[in-house]
Design a protein around this motif. Structure first.
Motif, PDB file in Angstrom:
ATOM      1  N   ASN A 102     -72.902 -34.964   2.350  1.00  0.00           N
ATOM      2  CA  ASN A 102     -72.524 -33.713   2.460  1.00  0.00           C
ATOM      3  C   ASN A 102     -72.556 -32.819   1.207  1.00  0.00           C
ATOM      4  O   ASN A 102     -72.668 -31.684   1.411  1.00  0.00           O
ATOM      5  N   LYS A 103     -72.377 -33.380   0.053  1.00  0.00           N
ATOM      6  CA  LYS A 103     -72.552 -32.765  -1.256  1.00  0.00           C
ATOM      7  C   LYS A 103     -73.807 -32.110  -1.297  1.00  0.00           C
ATOM      8  O   LYS A 103     -74.010 -30.925  -2.073  1.00  0.00           O
ATOM      9  N   PHE A 104     -74.755 -32.676  -0.943  1.00  0.00           N
ATOM     10  CA  PHE A 104     -76.232 -32.336  -1.298  1.00  0.00           C
ATOM     11  C   PHE A 104     -76.868 -31.621   0.292  1.00  0.00           C
ATOM     12  O   PHE A 104     -78.190 -31.244  -0.245  1.00  0.00           O
ATOM     13  N   LYS A 105     -76.166 -31.323   0.986  1.00  0.00           N
ATOM     14  CA  LYS A 105     -76.575 -30.516   2.307  1.00  0.00           C
ATOM     15  C   LYS A 105     -77.088 -29.135   1.638  1.00  0.00           C
ATOM     16  O   LYS A 105     -76.296 -28.853   0.836  1.00  0.00           O
ATOM     17  N   SER A 106     -77.874 -28.788   2.223  1.00  0.00           N
ATOM     18  CA  SER A 106     -78.361 -27.249   1.693  1.00  0.00           C
ATOM     19  C   SER A 106     -77.437 -26.224   1.732  1.00  0.00           C
ATOM     20  O   SER A 106     -77.190 -25.330   0.739  1.00  0.00           O
ATOM     21  N   SER A 107     -76.750 -26.178   2.822  1.00  0.00           N
ATOM     22  CA  SER A 107     -75.601 -25.229   3.271  1.00  0.00           C
ATOM     23  C   SER A 107     -74.270 -25.591   2.257  1.00  0.00           C
ATOM     24  O   SER A 107     -73.638 -24.683   2.082  1.00  0.00           O
ATOM     25  N   GLU A 108     -74.439 -26.625   1.567  1.00  0.00           N
ATOM     26  CA  GLU A 108     -72.963 -27.187   0.728  1.00  0.00           C
ATOM     27  C   GLU A 108     -73.349 -27.174  -0.818  1.00  0.00           C
ATOM     28  O   GLU A 108     -72.526 -27.169  -1.620  1.00  0.00           O
ATOM     29  N   PHE A 109     -74.706 -26.913  -1.114  1.00  0.00           N
ATOM     30  CA  PHE A 109     -75.155 -27.507  -2.340  1.00  0.00           C
ATOM     31  C   PHE A 109     -74.731 -26.263  -3.379  1.00  0.00           C
ATOM     32  O   PHE A 109     -75.059 -25.163  -3.263  1.00  0.00           O
ATOM     33  N   ILE A 110     -74.093 -26.542  -4.601  1.00  0.00           N
ATOM     34  CA  ILE A 110     -73.915 -25.367  -5.410  1.00  0.00           C
ATOM     35  C   ILE A 110     -74.671 -25.769  -6.583  1.00  0.00           C
ATOM     36  O   ILE A 110     -74.356 -26.694  -7.448  1.00  0.00           O
ATOM     37  N   ILE A 111     -75.838 -25.088  -6.883  1.00  0.00           N
ATOM     38  CA  ILE A 111     -76.733 -25.461  -7.953  1.00  0.00           C
ATOM     39  C   ILE A 111     -75.979 -25.467  -9.267  1.00  0.00           C
ATOM     40  O   ILE A 111     -76.484 -26.017 -10.209  1.00  0.00           O
ATOM     41  N   ASP A 112     -75.207 -24.418  -9.683  1.00  0.00           N
ATOM     42  CA  ASP A 112     -74.514 -24.271 -11.063  1.00  0.00           C
ATOM     43  C   ASP A 112     -73.859 -25.711 -11.407  1.00  0.00           C
ATOM     44  O   ASP A 112     -73.756 -26.054 -12.559  1.00  0.00           O
ATOM     45  N   GLU A 113     -73.381 -26.539 -10.522  1.00  0.00           N
ATOM     46  CA  GLU A 113     -72.791 -27.900 -10.734  1.00  0.00           C
ATOM     47  C   GLU A 113     -73.688 -28.739 -11.211  1.00  0.00           C
ATOM     48  O   GLU A 113     -73.090 -29.746 -11.881  1.00  0.00           O
ATOM     49  N   HIS A 114     -75.280 -28.498 -11.044  1.00  0.00           N
ATOM     50  CA  HIS A 114     -75.891 -29.730 -11.409  1.00  0.00           C
ATOM     51  C   HIS A 114     -76.979 -29.098 -12.343  1.00  0.00           C
ATOM     52  O   HIS A 114     -77.581 -29.929 -12.937  1.00  0.00           O
ATOM     53  N   LEU A 115     -76.975 -27.994 -12.862  1.00  0.00           N
ATOM     54  CA  LEU A 115     -78.209 -27.526 -13.859  1.00  0.00           C
ATOM     55  C   LEU A 115     -77.837 -28.009 -15.370  1.00  0.00           C
ATOM     56  O   LEU A 115     -78.988 -28.631 -15.805  1.00  0.00           O
ATOM     57  N   GLU A 116     -76.636 -28.206 -15.588  1.00  0.00           N
ATOM     58  CA  GLU A 116     -76.436 -28.789 -17.094  1.00  0.00           C
ATOM     59  C   GLU A 116     -77.015 -30.348 -17.059  1.00  0.00           C
ATOM     60  O   GLU A 116     -77.411 -30.726 -17.970  1.00  0.00           O
ATOM     61  N   ILE A 117     -76.523 -31.110 -16.018  1.00  0.00           N
ATOM     62  CA  ILE A 117     -77.146 -32.461 -16.028  1.00  0.00           C
ATOM     63  C   ILE A 117     -78.531 -32.640 -16.047  1.00  0.00           C
ATOM     64  O   ILE A 117     -79.123 -33.440 -16.618  1.00  0.00           O
ATOM     65  N   ILE A 118     -79.128 -31.764 -15.180  1.00  0.00           N
ATOM     66  CA  ILE A 118     -80.552 -31.843 -15.141  1.00  0.00           C
ATOM     67  C   ILE A 118     -81.171 -31.363 -16.158  1.00  0.00           C
ATOM     68  O   ILE A 118     -82.079 -31.920 -16.714  1.00  0.00           O
ATOM     69  N   LYS A 119     -80.878 -30.469 -17.247  1.00  0.00           N
ATOM     70  CA  LYS A 119     -81.331 -30.066 -18.714  1.00  0.00           C
ATOM     71  C   LYS A 119     -81.359 -31.224 -19.340  1.00  0.00           C
ATOM     72  O   LYS A 119     -82.061 -31.376 -20.291  1.00  0.00           O
TER      73      LYS A 119
END
Length: 178
Positions: A153-170
């Protein structure tokens, strides 16, 4: 209807041949996965008294390699029963038949669904939990299902909040070019 876990447990052993190996003499993971699927099918079918299909496989980590000439033993047991599905716990071990050394190669959980002769889902017998270990395995299966729902559910495209993941991806081996 309820069944005891021990009534549908399956153990198989197979000698690993050169035809099962890659160029370095190690057994192909795909061959082991095939054996795992077969024993999960046998265990689930024995429990449900019906043909079963694999619905999902929960994580297979290859912990130790298996060499040609080793004896591989797979053990399967019903850990959880839903309405039409079962979680089959699998353990794979290899044994060096010359030294007797036994290695734990992997463990995994296969979700199997019982089918009738027309391919429709069919109700499966429940489990009789008669040990602390069986209660632990059943409860762990429930927790694993809940975690999987939350994760998907957290990674469904309709539920995904990109800003929550950018820092860790960096911090990873990736370059963001949005």
């Amino acid at each position: 209807m309820f069944k005891k876990i021990k009534d549908s447990q399956i153990t198989i052993s197979e000698l690993m041949l050169p035809s099962h190996s890659n160029f370095s003499g190690k057994i192909h993971g795909g061959h082991i996965l095939n054996l795992m699927d077969q024993i999960a099918f046998a265990c689930a079918s024995k429990h449900s008294n019906n043909y079963c299909v694999t619905a999902s496989v929960n994580r297979v980590d290859f912990l130790n390699s298996i060499d040609v000439g080793e004896l591989v033993t797979l053990k399967a047991s019903v850990n959880y029963t839903g309405k039409t599905s079962m979680v089959i716990g699998l353990r794979v071990e290899s044994e060096n038949i010359q030294t007797g050394e036994i290695k734990h190669c992997n463990s995994s959980y296969f979700t199997m669904v019982a089918k009738d002769n027309n391919g429709k889902n069919v109700k499966v017998p429940g489990l009789i939990l008669d040990s602390e270990q069986s209660v632990r395995r059943f409860a762990r299966s429930i927790a694993r299902q809940q975690q999987a729902k939350k994760r998907s559910n957290k990674f469904k495209s309709s539920e995904f909040i990109i800003d929550e993941h950018l820092e860790i991806i960096k911090t990873q081996n990736a370059k963001i070019e949005l």
